[in-house]
Design a protein around this motif. Structure first.
Motif, PDB file in Angstrom:
ATOM      1  N   MET A 291      -3.062 -16.802 -10.999  1.00  0.00           N
ATOM      2  CA  MET A 291      -3.106 -15.400 -10.578  1.00  0.00           C
ATOM      3  C   MET A 291      -1.914 -15.042  -9.713  1.00  0.00           C
ATOM      4  O   MET A 291      -1.389 -15.877  -8.973  1.00  0.00           O
ATOM      5  N   VAL A 292      -1.499 -13.791  -9.805  1.00  0.00           N
ATOM      6  CA  VAL A 292      -0.565 -13.190  -8.859  1.00  0.00           C
ATOM      7  C   VAL A 292      -1.229 -11.914  -8.347  1.00  0.00           C
ATOM      8  O   VAL A 292      -1.574 -11.022  -9.131  1.00  0.00           O
ATOM      9  N   ASN A 293      -1.436 -11.830  -7.032  1.00  0.00           N
ATOM     10  CA  ASN A 293      -2.122 -10.700  -6.403  1.00  0.00           C
ATOM     11  C   ASN A 293      -1.188 -10.030  -5.410  1.00  0.00           C
ATOM     12  O   ASN A 293      -0.479 -10.707  -4.662  1.00  0.00           O
ATOM     13  N   LYS A 294      -1.187  -8.721  -5.402  1.00  0.00           N
ATOM     14  CA  LYS A 294      -0.371  -7.962  -4.449  1.00  0.00           C
ATOM     15  C   LYS A 294      -1.291  -7.036  -3.653  1.00  0.00           C
ATOM     16  O   LYS A 294      -1.954  -6.172  -4.230  1.00  0.00           O
ATOM     17  N   PHE A 295      -1.295  -7.254  -2.322  1.00  0.00           N
ATOM     18  CA  PHE A 295      -2.183  -6.492  -1.445  1.00  0.00           C
ATOM     19  C   PHE A 295      -1.359  -5.626  -0.498  1.00  0.00           C
ATOM     20  O   PHE A 295      -0.288  -6.021  -0.032  1.00  0.00           O
ATOM     21  N   ASP A 296      -1.880  -4.454  -0.210  1.00  0.00           N
ATOM     22  CA  ASP A 296      -1.336  -3.584   0.834  1.00  0.00           C
ATOM     23  C   ASP A 296      -2.423  -3.421   1.887  1.00  0.00           C
ATOM     24  O   ASP A 296      -3.389  -2.688   1.709  1.00  0.00           O
ATOM     25  N   PHE A 297      -2.250  -4.154   3.015  1.00  0.00           N
ATOM     26  CA  PHE A 297      -3.247  -4.133   4.067  1.00  0.00           C
ATOM     27  C   PHE A 297      -2.946  -3.096   5.146  1.00  0.00           C
ATOM     28  O   PHE A 297      -3.566  -3.124   6.214  1.00  0.00           O
ATOM     29  N   THR A 298      -2.012  -2.197   4.843  1.00  0.00           N
ATOM     30  CA  THR A 298      -1.700  -1.146   5.807  1.00  0.00           C
ATOM     31  C   THR A 298      -2.960  -0.319   6.095  1.00  0.00           C
ATOM     32  O   THR A 298      -3.593   0.206   5.180  1.00  0.00           O
ATOM     33  N   GLY A 299      -3.312  -0.189   7.372  1.00  0.00           N
ATOM     34  CA  GLY A 299      -4.486   0.584   7.760  1.00  0.00           C
ATOM     35  C   GLY A 299      -5.786  -0.169   7.631  1.00  0.00           C
ATOM     36  O   GLY A 299      -6.839   0.340   8.017  1.00  0.00           O
ATOM     37  N   ALA A 300      -5.747  -1.395   7.080  1.00  0.00           N
ATOM     38  CA  ALA A 300      -6.995  -2.121   6.830  1.00  0.00           C
ATOM     39  C   ALA A 300      -7.309  -3.146   7.904  1.00  0.00           C
ATOM     40  O   ALA A 300      -8.440  -3.630   7.977  1.00  0.00           O
ATOM     41  N   ILE A 301      -6.312  -3.509   8.727  1.00  0.00           N
ATOM     42  CA  ILE A 301      -6.544  -4.521   9.745  1.00  0.00           C
ATOM     43  C   ILE A 301      -7.226  -3.851  10.943  1.00  0.00           C
ATOM     44  O   ILE A 301      -6.679  -2.914  11.546  1.00  0.00           O
ATOM     45  N   GLY A 611     -15.161  -8.862  13.292  1.00  0.00           N
ATOM     46  CA  GLY A 611     -15.855  -8.149  14.355  1.00  0.00           C
ATOM     47  C   GLY A 611     -16.339  -6.816  13.830  1.00  0.00           C
ATOM     48  O   GLY A 611     -17.515  -6.608  13.598  1.00  0.00           O
ATOM     49  N   SER A 612     -15.406  -5.892  13.617  1.00  0.00           N
ATOM     50  CA  SER A 612     -15.727  -4.587  13.033  1.00  0.00           C
ATOM     51  C   SER A 612     -14.912  -4.422  11.757  1.00  0.00           C
ATOM     52  O   SER A 612     -13.793  -4.921  11.659  1.00  0.00           O
ATOM     53  N   PRO A 613     -15.462  -3.737  10.757  1.00  0.00           N
ATOM     54  CA  PRO A 613     -14.733  -3.590   9.500  1.00  0.00           C
ATOM     55  C   PRO A 613     -13.543  -2.652   9.643  1.00  0.00           C
ATOM     56  O   PRO A 613     -13.573  -1.685  10.395  1.00  0.00           O
ATOM     57  N   GLY A 614     -12.472  -2.984   8.908  1.00  0.00           N
ATOM     58  CA  GLY A 614     -11.317  -2.104   8.875  1.00  0.00           C
ATOM     59  C   GLY A 614     -11.453  -1.069   7.784  1.00  0.00           C
ATOM     60  O   GLY A 614     -12.484  -0.974   7.101  1.00  0.00           O
ATOM     61  N   LYS A 615     -10.420  -0.290   7.601  1.00  0.00           N
ATOM     62  CA  LYS A 615     -10.433   0.725   6.552  1.00  0.00           C
ATOM     63  C   LYS A 615     -10.200   0.044   5.198  1.00  0.00           C
ATOM     64  O   LYS A 615      -9.672  -1.063   5.129  1.00  0.00           O
ATOM     65  N   PRO A 616     -10.576   0.698   4.105  1.00  0.00           N
ATOM     66  CA  PRO A 616     -10.393   0.086   2.776  1.00  0.00           C
ATOM     67  C   PRO A 616      -8.919  -0.168   2.474  1.00  0.00           C
ATOM     68  O   PRO A 616      -8.039   0.582   2.886  1.00  0.00           O
ATOM     69  N   PHE A 617      -8.660  -1.238   1.750  1.00  0.00           N
ATOM     70  CA  PHE A 617      -7.312  -1.528   1.263  1.00  0.00           C
ATOM     71  C   PHE A 617      -7.377  -1.634  -0.263  1.00  0.00           C
ATOM     72  O   PHE A 617      -8.450  -1.715  -0.870  1.00  0.00           O
ATOM     73  N   LYS A 618      -6.208  -1.655  -0.871  1.00  0.00           N
ATOM     74  CA  LYS A 618      -6.104  -1.763  -2.322  1.00  0.00           C
ATOM     75  C   LYS A 618      -5.137  -2.873  -2.690  1.00  0.00           C
ATOM     76  O   LYS A 618      -4.312  -3.294  -1.880  1.00  0.00           O
ATOM     77  N   GLY A 619      -5.246  -3.324  -3.918  1.00  0.00           N
ATOM     78  CA  GLY A 619      -4.342  -4.337  -4.419  1.00  0.00           C
ATOM     79  C   GLY A 619      -4.315  -4.340  -5.932  1.00  0.00           C
ATOM     80  O   GLY A 619      -5.131  -3.695  -6.589  1.00  0.00           O
ATOM     81  N   THR A 620      -3.358  -5.045  -6.477  1.00  0.00           N
ATOM     82  CA  THR A 620      -3.254  -5.221  -7.925  1.00  0.00           C
ATOM     83  C   THR A 620      -3.195  -6.718  -8.215  1.00  0.00           C
ATOM     84  O   THR A 620      -2.861  -7.524  -7.350  1.00  0.00           O
ATOM     85  N   TRP A 621      -3.514  -7.093  -9.452  1.00  0.00           N
ATOM     86  CA  TRP A 621      -3.454  -8.501  -9.822  1.00  0.00           C
ATOM     87  C   TRP A 621      -3.330  -8.658 -11.325  1.00  0.00           C
ATOM     88  O   TRP A 621      -3.634  -7.745 -12.095  1.00  0.00           O
ATOM     89  N   ASN A 622      -2.850  -9.800 -11.727  1.00  0.00           N
ATOM     90  CA  ASN A 622      -2.841 -10.200 -13.131  1.00  0.00           C
ATOM     91  C   ASN A 622      -3.027 -11.708 -13.196  1.00  0.00           C
ATOM     92  O   ASN A 622      -2.802 -12.423 -12.216  1.00  0.00           O
ATOM     93  N   ALA A 623      -3.473 -12.189 -14.342  1.00  0.00           N
ATOM     94  CA  ALA A 623      -3.755 -13.618 -14.496  1.00  0.00           C
ATOM     95  C   ALA A 623      -3.377 -14.064 -15.899  1.00  0.00           C
ATOM     96  O   ALA A 623      -3.490 -13.301 -16.862  1.00  0.00           O
ATOM     97  N   THR A 624      -2.926 -15.308 -15.994  1.00  0.00           N
ATOM     98  CA  THR A 624      -2.532 -15.892 -17.276  1.00  0.00           C
ATOM     99  C   THR A 624      -3.270 -17.208 -17.459  1.00  0.00           C
ATOM    100  O   THR A 624      -3.327 -18.024 -16.539  1.00  0.00           O
ATOM    101  N   ARG A 625      -3.849 -17.383 -18.643  1.00  0.00           N
ATOM    102  CA  ARG A 625      -4.603 -18.619 -18.898  1.00  0.00           C
ATOM    103  C   ARG A 625      -3.711 -19.832 -18.650  1.00  0.00           C
ATOM    104  O   ARG A 625      -2.566 -19.890 -19.113  1.00  0.00           O
ATOM    105  N   LYS A 626      -4.248 -20.781 -17.937  1.00  0.00           N
ATOM    106  CA  LYS A 626      -3.478 -21.964 -17.549  1.00  0.00           C
ATOM    107  C   LYS A 626      -3.456 -22.966 -18.683  1.00  0.00           C
ATOM    108  O   LYS A 626      -4.492 -23.326 -19.234  1.00  0.00           O
ATOM    109  N   ASP A 627      -2.248 -23.415 -19.050  1.00  0.00           N
ATOM    110  CA  ASP A 627      -2.106 -24.424 -20.092  1.00  0.00           C
ATOM    111  C   ASP A 627      -2.292 -25.808 -19.499  1.00  0.00           C
ATOM    112  O   ASP A 627      -1.864 -26.086 -18.377  1.00  0.00           O
TER     113      ASP A 627
END
Length: 628
Positions: A291-301, A611-627
């Motif tokens: 997998m390769v995942n890209k997260f933007d945690f701006t505003g979520a911490i 402790g307390s939840p942050g604001k929602p964050f978003k991310g994208t991802w893709n995956a390739t079957r492992k040989d």
């Protein structure tokens, strides 16, 4: 003499009977199912030992027992050669034989058997597949006679081999009563279907053995159409049963659905209506994926640290917006806020974009480098690119999945010195830090052999289980799950042991800021000025500078120290399953094999809970079957 000849005949008869019972009683031969008048010369073949033509009950051809005693072999035709074989135009007649060698008392192996059409009364188009075949270790050999399209023909086929009396098979080709099959389709409409291929099979054919990925050959008719079409196969020999199977493709030429019906009886001068249910085919998603995942945690911490990091992200990624907002805040100290907001609303966004574009792309190089370094430092907040292994487990239900995610590392990017005008700018400065790769121990300045002894080292970046569902064949939905997350440790460790060390060689904020501010240079410059001549020592100036820097970064270090606490990640997502291997090959005009090769267009949404939840964050991802 006559009595002796009768004794020899009796011995030959008993010997032939014994060998026929032993050699022919349980053997099967390679052959071909007879098909007729389907508009195709195709046939279904099977191998020796399979459900072929049994030799039980095969009669010995005329003259076979009356062979001369000097003739040491006999050809036994494994069909009733005393009767004329009747077949329809375009039909196929398998002619299978067994050769017995009386000299050795066993089936004749490796013997050449010759075939010849010796009579063709009406000069018809019938023909043999081969003029010669060889026997196997059981004395079996086979050939196929093809009637082709000419009706009302009569043929005589001679079969011979060395030291054996030839035998003959008579064949008549004549029209038989005909009927038709009309195929309609019923579909569940889960996936868009472009084209449907319907094929007509001779019996024996069963839907229980039908596999859409590897559909059987030997069909006697094939038609293509669409779901609403009614496809008709005409001119079929009546009083016979047939099978029907269909395969359906989506607009991108992937196999998506199939259907089957067997035991369809054709009656004389009638059209048999059959409705085939078309079912969407389930993709096999189980297996490991990288997998390769890209997260933007701006505003979520959550908490004060999140506010500081969000401000820093804004400064370095949207400097124009930050500058304009600060100017607006200053003006609000003079004028009423409602007036300031109304005035700035006319130009604020456009001006902020223009300022940001100039600062990041057109300002002096040293200023662009300043923002570039800031973005590199803050990429773990704004553009965190994490690597991992996704495992999907096989379950009994095709539409329900279980799995687990183990994040193994991350990609870091050092853009300082990269040319924005170059086509490889997006990957320039990429450093892969994946625990599954051989270079992990030396990734950037990231020495795992030392880092693993650090209590703050995030050995378990992210790990957790997941459940989900598959709908419309390709749509994967991942349920919301609570996943153990050491994101705080990750930020702290990457900032101090990777980013700051890469930029300054220091692993503390105080040391890094001292180098960035260049306290040593400032002290040296002051000591050489008039202040130095008045007695101000260089060491005194440097110590004062370091103390000032430490005072400034102390609150930030305190906040970052709080990151060592564990947190949880509430994560849910979706993705599109892709089956695009193998491509189109001979005998298979569609893409894929119903096994997922990639998962693309993946989306994540979630919150960080510490402790307390942050604001929602978003991310994208893709995956390739492992040989493997």
């Amino acid at each position: 003499m006559q009595q002796t000849r009768r004794h020899l005949r009796l011995i030959a008869l008993l010997t032939l009977f014994a060998f026929t019972m032993v050699a022919c009683g349980t053997d099967y031969v390679q052959g071909t199912i007879i098909t007729a008048d389907g508009g195709s010369d195709g046939a279904v073949n099977w191998g020796i030992g399979g459900p072929g033509v049994s030799s039980d009950g095969a009669s010995t051809p005329s003259g076979g027992i009356d062979q001369d005693v000097q003739t040491s072999r006999e050809i036994i035709v494994l069909l009733n050669a005393e009767q004329v074989q009747v077949m329809a135009p375009n039909g196929l007649l398998p002619i299978n034989v067994k050769v017995i060698d009386y000299a050795v008392g066993a089936p004749a192996a490796g013997v050449a058997v010759f075939y010849e059409v010796v009579e063709n009364l009406n000069n018809g188009p019938g023909s043999l597949d081969s003029m010669m075949t060889g026997t196997d270790n059981k004395g079996l050999a086979g050939n196929v006679f093809r009637a082709n399209r000419g009706p009302l023909q009569s043929y005589k086929v001679k079969i011979a081999c060395e030291v054996a009396e030839p035998v003959f098979v008579r064949i008549d080709v004549t029209d038989t009563p005909k009927g038709a099959i009309r195929v309609s389709m019923k579909y569940d409409n889960q996936v868009a279907i472009n084209q449907v291929t319907v094929r007509l099979m001779p019996m024996p054919f069963t839907c229980a053995s039908f596999k859409p990925v590897y559909p059987p050959a030997g069909f006697i008719g094939s038609k293509s159409g669409f779901l609403n079409d009614k496809l008709t196969f005409e001119g079929l020999p009546a009083d016979k049963k047939y099978g029907v199977y269909l395969i359906a493709k989506d607009p991108a030429n992937h196999l998506v659905a199939a259907g089957c019906a067997d035991g369809v009886l054709v009656l004389k001068n009638q059209t048999t209506e059959v409705t085939v249910t078309v079912n969407t085919l389930a993709l096999q998603a189980s297996g490991p994926y990288t997998m390769v995942n890209k997260f933007d945690f701006t505003g979520a911490i959550p908490g004060q640290l999140g506010e500081i990091l969000d401000t820093a992200v804004k400064v370095f990624y949207e400097p124009g917006s930050f500058v304009i907002s600060q100017v607006k805040n200053l003006i609000k100290q003079i004028l009423p806020s409602i007036i300031v907001d109304a005035a700035f609303s006319l130009f604020e966004d456009a001006l902020a974009k223009a300022v940001t574009n100039w600062l990041l792309n057109s300002s002096p190089k040293w200023l662009q480098d300043f923002f570039g370094i800031g973005q590199d430092v803050l990429q773990i907040v704004k553009k965190l690119e994490m690597l991992g292994l996704l495992k999907i487990f096989k379950v009994s239900n095709d539409f329900f999945v279980k799995g687990e995610i183990n994040f193994t590392g991350l990609n870091l990017y050092w853009k300082l010195g990269c040319d924005k005008s170059k086509p490889n700018y997006d990957t320039c400065g990429k450093v892969n830090c994946d625990a599954n790769k051989p270079n992990y121990a030396t990734c950037a300045t990231f020495d795992v052999s030392q880092a693993s002894n650090d209590p703050n080292f995030p050995l378990d970046l992210i790990a957790g289980t997941l459940t989900g569902a598959i709908s419309a064949q390709t749509q994967l939905t991942i349920d919301s799950s609570s996943i153990k997350l050491n994101y705080g440790k990750l930020i702290l460790f990457v900032l101090t042991n990777v980013v700051l060390k890469q930029l300054t060689g220091e692993t503390t904020f105080a040391g890094a800021m001292s180098k960035l501010v260049n306290c040593a240079g400032i002290a040296k410059g002051i000591s050489q000025s008039i202040l130095g001549k008045l007695g101000l020592k260089e060491k005194t100036v440097k110590n004062a500078c370091d103390s000032a820097v430490a005072l400034l970064v102390y609150p930030l270090e305190q906040l970052l120290g709080g990151l060592s606490l564990d947190s949880n990640l509430m994560l849910q997502g979706s993705g599109t399953l892709v089956d695009d291997k193998p491509g189109v090959t001979q005998g298979k005009d569609w893409i894929g094999d119903l096994k997922v090769d990639r998962i693309e267009k993946g989306l994540w949404t979630g919150t960080i809970v510490s402790g307390s939840p942050g604001k929602p964050f978003k991310g994208t991802w893709n995956a390739t079957r492992k040989d493997f």
